[in-house]
Design a protein around this motif. Structure first.
Motif, mmCIF file in Angstrom:
data_model
loop_
_atom_site.group_PDB
_atom_site.id
_atom_site.type_symbol
_atom_site.label_atom_id
_atom_site.label_comp_id
_atom_site.label_asym_id
_atom_site.label_seq_id
_atom_site.Cartn_x
_atom_site.Cartn_y
_atom_site.Cartn_z
ATOM 1 N N ALA A 137 0.837 -1.214 0.000
ATOM 2 C CA ALA A 137 0.000 0.000 0.000
ATOM 3 C C ALA A 137 0.864 1.253 0.000
ATOM 4 C CB ALA A 137 -0.923 -0.009 1.220
ATOM 5 N N LEU A 138 1.957 1.227 0.766
ATOM 6 C CA LEU A 138 2.874 2.375 0.793
ATOM 7 C C LEU A 138 3.397 2.668 -0.609
ATOM 8 C CD1 LEU A 138 5.693 3.072 3.328
ATOM 9 C CD2 LEU A 138 6.224 3.032 0.911
ATOM 10 N N ASP A 139 3.830 1.622 -1.301
ATOM 11 C CA ASP A 139 4.376 1.804 -2.654
ATOM 12 C C ASP A 139 3.302 2.308 -3.615
ATOM 13 O OD1 ASP A 139 6.469 1.443 -4.680
ATOM 14 O OD2 ASP A 139 5.180 -0.145 -5.425
ATOM 15 N N PHE A 140 2.080 1.791 -3.473
ATOM 16 C CA PHE A 140 0.994 2.255 -4.352
ATOM 17 C C PHE A 140 0.721 3.747 -4.139
ATOM 18 C CE2 PHE A 140 -3.504 3.335 -4.802
ATOM 19 C CZ PHE A 140 -3.665 3.104 -6.158
ATOM 20 N N LEU A 141 0.659 4.154 -2.873
ATOM 21 C CA LEU A 141 0.389 5.576 -2.589
ATOM 22 C C LEU A 141 1.482 6.466 -3.150
ATOM 23 C CD1 LEU A 141 -0.952 5.242 1.066
ATOM 24 C CD2 LEU A 141 -2.260 5.950 -0.948
ATOM 25 N N ARG A 142 2.727 6.020 -3.044
ATOM 26 C CA ARG A 142 3.839 6.813 -3.587
ATOM 27 C C ARG A 142 3.730 6.913 -5.110
ATOM 28 N NH1 ARG A 142 8.572 8.865 -1.968
ATOM 29 N NH2 ARG A 142 10.189 9.071 -3.535
ATOM 30 N N ARG A 143 3.411 5.784 -5.768
ATOM 31 C CA ARG A 143 3.267 5.808 -7.230
ATOM 32 C C ARG A 143 2.108 6.717 -7.648
ATOM 33 N NH1 ARG A 143 5.135 0.562 -10.043
ATOM 34 N NH2 ARG A 143 6.422 -0.479 -8.484
#
Length: 326
Positions: free
Chosen positions: A289-295
């Motif tokens: 989820a962290l990576d998705f939000l950053r993307r």
């Protein structure tokens, strides 16, 4: 009992397929004018949210609304699939939007920008209600902004109020106080080893960037953000004094970049890599989820920049320079 992140992360990976592909982003950047840019992004998953942005006579305001609508929809979807402890951890991850929005409000109010201009730079995400952010943009000065946000501005609103009450007045004082409070809150809100390791790296990078910003003046430990892994307070003061050496080899490029803008671009690439790594290593944790939000955040930021470049007719080189800093 099955790990709830197994289901959540499966859904998030599906959401990731709706992000604008790098090829489509490159094609949008290569369009010849604003109308062609709108036509190009109408062929991406953004088309459902463009609305009035493609109407005759529409401008950047409508584009900003469309991009904000798309971003908010993704975040609401993420919230809808998480319950229990994962929901609490995802709310902690969303504090990054509160941090961005409160910093945008502080900069805008301190620089005397109009409320409409300030609101255009906000993201309808995070934990602070949109109506509160809109109202805060009307503030006459930073103390009144802090007062407004202290009522319904969540953790970051309370942190801003405490900083102002404590005498912080310069932009650097206020932003570092917000950073320090944000990282305290997010590290208290996430439990997974991998995602916590990501944030310790982010703190290290932020400390190096602040230290570089302080060069030429008297190094001061009050700007140091605790919680990192490889950059100590002593390292921070040394880097602020002009020494580029750090114990972690991958951080060396941030200290050695020729100027602050280049250092920020290097730092962004470093954190992009760290984010991708935590997503791969954290199959049963909040790293996906962290990576998705950053993307998602980067997708929206880049589309805003490209849209403005096409609207104002910037050259290819000028746009490339803007994108390197995004």
């Amino acid at each position: 009992m099955n790990n709830p992140y197994g289901y959540i992360n499966g859904r998030v990976r599906m959401m990731r397929t709706a992000l604008v592909e790098s090829r489509s982003m490159d094609e949008a950047a290569g369009t010849v004018n604003y109308q062609e840019f709108l036509r190009q992004i109408s062929e991406t998953p953004l088309r459902e949210d463009l609305g009035d942005a493609t109407a005759q006579g529409a401008g950047l305001g409508q584009l900003d609304e469309a991009l904000s609508r798309n971003s908010l929809k993704a975040i609401q979807q993420l919230r809808s699939i998480a319950t229990g402890q994962p929901a609490q951890e995802i709310e902690a991850l969303l504090l990054r939007y509160d941090l961005q929005n409160v910093k945008t409000l502080v900069r805008g109010v301190q620089n005397g920008r109009s409320a409409d201009d300030i609101v255009a730079g906000l993201l309808p995400a995070g934990t602070i209600p949109w109506s509160v952010l809109q109202g805060a943009a009307q503030s006459a000065d930073v103390p009144s902004l802090a007062q407004t946000l202290s009522v319904a501005g969540g953790k970051l609103g309370s942190i801003l109020r405490a900083a102002v009450s404590g005498g912080a007045s310069t932009l650097l004082d206020l932003e570092v106080a917000l950073d320090q409070g944000y990282y305290r809150a997010v590290l208290a809100g996430v439990r997974g080893t991998n995602v916590r390791r990501y944030f310790t790296r982010e703190i290290d990078v932020r400390n190096i960037l602040i230290a570089r910003q302080l060069r030429g003046g008297a190094p001061n430990a009050r700007y140091f953000i605790p919680g990192g892994r490889d950059v100590t307070e002593a390292d921070f003061l040394r880097i602020a004094g002009g020494d580029n050496s750090v114990s972690a080899p991958d951080l060396q490029a941030v200290t050695e970049a020729p100027d602050l803008g280049s250092a920020e671009a290097v730092a962004r690439r470093l954190l992009d890599e760290a984010s991708r790594n935590v997503a791969m290593a954290d199959a049963l944790g909040p790293g996906v989820a962290l990576d998705f939000l950053r993307r998602k955040e980067q997708e929206i930021a880049r589309l805003r920049l490209i849209g403005r470049a096409k609207f104002y007719g910037l050259s290819k080189d000028e746009l490339q320079k803007e994108l390197e800093g995004a």
